[in-house]
Design an enzyme around this catalytic site. Structure first.
Site, short mmCIF file in Angstrom:
data_model
loop_
_atom_site.label_atom_id
_atom_site.label_comp_id
_atom_site.label_asym_id
_atom_site.label_seq_id
_atom_site.Cartn_x
_atom_site.Cartn_y
_atom_site.Cartn_z
CG ASP A 481 -0.35 0.04 2.52
OD1 ASP A 481 0.88 0.25 2.58
OD2 ASP A 481 -1.06 -0.13 3.52
CB ILE A 482 0.15 4.61 -1.27
CG1 ILE A 482 -0.16 4.00 -2.65
CG2 ILE A 482 0.88 5.94 -1.43
CD1 ILE A 482 -1.10 4.82 -3.50
CD GLU A 524 -4.36 3.43 1.86
OE1 GLU A 524 -4.04 3.44 3.05
OE2 GLU A 524 -5.54 3.61 1.47
#
Length: 603
Positions: A481-482, A524
């Site tokens: 994920d970001i 995300e």
């Protein structure tokens, strides 16, 4: 016949009709022509009475039988017959009428129709049986009354009575029944005047030929009335045959009885002359009446065939289906009108056997030839579909079904098939398939990134896990994920956050191999499925993905930089995808705890 009369009046009407008609015909017959044993050559009263019995209601028959008996006794006695002999003859005639009626009702369901060959045959059988019964009764009763006069002549009397009565029934009953039903059904009102005039002319012609033939003895022209009766049968049907036969019988019987004509000129006894005349009538009758009935059946069949063909053409035009037949012996082909239209041709144009196959596109032509060749060899039904080039250059999809026709010895002699334009069906199927594929893509695709969504990703991972377990191939799952994505949204807005997600998705997809898959799990978070990857190879791919996302984030001057944290798990015999994802998720949390923007391998 339908009459709006009370039962009593109706019974009286039929009784009087029977009494008057039977008495008149019996008197005329006995006076005009006599044969051996004082028996007329033809006995019209029997046919007249049977016709009335077939037409009248059942409640009027008993009274009509009584009226017939009275008329018969009276006519015979007026001709010089003793009362006892007249009574014996009457008993035989009553039995004959009753037997004929019973047999006809038993053998012919419903109303007797002379338009059906089977009904005509049953009528003739019933009449012959009734005539035989009547002759037996008459011979027996006369033998008891006058054994001396009948001695040695019993068989002659039996045969004479049989032929006389049977001819009366066969010749007189049919035209009366048919004419009465025509009048009763008001069918004559719908007949064109030209047809009525033709019928009258034909019957007058039959009468004229009969008079010409039987008024002289120089030329044996007994075949001429046959021509007239056959012509009437052909043009007017069973009524023409019956009416023509009745006219010939009346004129020939009367003139022969008066000593005129070729039959009267025959050398020999009067009995022989009468037998010859009766044989002439039987031959003519059994030629004309069945022929007329068969012509009616043929015309009905022709009309039904015409109607069926018309419906077939309408159905083919509506369904865009044509039919064709290949004659394998003569090597010719026949097409229906719709088959021509399917190929873009005008109906009736000359086409060869190879033409229809040559119209298929080259990539379909060989398959069509092979299917037809195999069908001819095996005799099995066939089906094929392909594309043809019509005469106007248009390409159409067509479908054919067919079967093989076999002759003697099982040899294939023909191919019958249908051809249907299914272009619209094919196009509709293509459109539906495209719509289904589009709907499936929408259902399986994340709308923001264009990557597979959570549903599709889980389904792909489940199939990959089954393959890894069953085939023993390696499998790895990476979850990333970001980093600090909430901060990007807060500092730069959700629109910038969405663009960052798209950029990460593009770079992640570009970093993977063709057999791998990356999907958006939600928000995300993303999942990579790395098929046939060992732990080392999976780690290299995942690290490449992380580095590529970091590098692109730094190079993009329009959007804020972004990095990702990656958790990697290699398949280790997990029973389901949840266990494998859980291990990868644990590794992701480890990467985040250790500072983010890094890759960690699950234990």
């Amino acid at each position: 016949m339908k009459r709006s009369l009370s039962p009593g009046v109706e019974t009286a009407f039929w009784s009087l009709l029977t009494l008057a008609g039977y008495a008149l015909l019996a008197s005329l017959s006995l006076h005009a022509t006599r044969g051996a044993d004082n028996i007329a050559a033809i006995w019209p009263p029997s046919g007249y009475f049977l016709a009335l019995l077939l037409l009248m209601p059942a409640r009027a028959r008993a009274a009509s039988f009584i009226a017939m008996a009275v008329a018969s006794i009276a006519a015979n006695m007026l001709s010089g017959t003793s009362a006892l002999v007249a009574a014996a003859f009457t008993v035989a005639n009553v039995a004959e009428a009753g037997a004929a009626l019973w047999l006809i009702r038993r053998r012919v369901p419903g109303d007797l129709s002379f338009m059906e060959p089977r009904a005509v045959a049953n009528f003739c059988i019933a009449v012959l049986a009734a005539g035989a019964l009547s002759a037996s009764i008459a011979a027996a009763l006369l033998g008891m009354l006058d054994a001396a006069s009948l001695a040695g002549r019993g068989l002659d009397f039996f045969l004479s009575w049989l032929t006389t009565v049977t001819l009366g029934l066969l010749i007189v009953a049919p035209p009366i029944v048919m004419l009465a039903r025509l009048i009763d059904s008001r069918a004559l009102g719908n007949v064109p005047r030209a047809t009525i005039a033709e019928a009258v002319a034909l019957l007058i012609f039959a009468a004229a030929l009969t008079v010409a033939c039987f008024s002289q003895a120089h030329f044996p022209a007994t075949f001429l009335p046959t021509v007239a009766v056959i012509a009437a049968s052909y043009r007017l049907g069973p009524f023409g045959a019956a009416a023509g036969m009745l006219i010939v019988a009346i004129i020939a019987s009367w003139m022969t009885g008066q000593g005129f004509g070729p039959v009267a000129a025959i050398e020999g006894s009067q009995k022989g002359k009468i037998l010859f005349l009766q044989f002439y009538f039987i031959t003519l009758l059994f030629t004309a009446l069945p022929l007329a009935a068969l012509l009616v059946v043929q015309r009905r069949l022709a009309k039904r065939l015409e109607q069926s063909n018309r419906w077939l053409l309408q159905a083919e035009a509506a369904a865009l289906v044509g039919h064709w037949r290949v004659d394998l012996v003569r090597w010719t082909i026949q097409w229906s009108d719709q088959a021509y239209r399917v190929h873009g041709l005008e109906p009736g144009e000359m086409v060869g056997v190879d033409y229809s196959v040559e119209q298929y596109l080259s990539e379909d032509r060989a398959a069509v030839r092979a299917i037809l060749r195999q069908a001819v060899q095996t005799g099995e039904p066939f089906e094929y579909q392909g594309r043809i080039v019509r005469a106007d250059g248009a390409i159409r999809h067509v479908k054919s079904h067919g079967s093989i026709e076999r002759g003697r010895g099982g040899r294939a002699v023909g191919i019958f098939g249908t051809v249907q334009d299914v272009t619209e069906t094919v196009e509709n199927a293509r459109i539906l398939e495209a719509a289904r594929s589009a709907a499936e893509r929408v259902a399986n695709t994340d709308m923001l990134t264009g990557l597979p969504n959570r549903r599709h990703t889980l389904a792909f991972l489940d199939a990959a896990l089954v393959g890894a377990r069953d085939q023993g191939v390696p499998l790895a799952v990476a979850i990333f994920d970001i980093d600090h994505f909430k901060r990007i949204n807060d500092d730069h807005g959700h629109a910038a956050g969405d663009e960052v997600i798209r950029r990460v998705a593009r770079r992640a997809r570009a970093s993977l191999r063709d057999e791998d898959l990356v999907g958006r799990f939600g928000g995300e978070e993303f999942v990579c499925i790395l098929q046939r990857s060992s732990a080392q190879a999976a780690e290299i791919v995942a690290e490449r993905l992380r580095s590529a996302i970091e590098a692109e984030g730094r190079a993009d001057e329009e959007l804020p930089p972004a990095t990702v944290s990656v958790g990697l798990a290699v398949y280790d015999g997990e029973g389901d995808i949840e266990a494998l994802l859980h291990r990868a998720d644990q590794a992701l949390y480890l990467a985040k705890r250790e500072g983010r923007n890094r890759l960690r391998m699950a234990a």
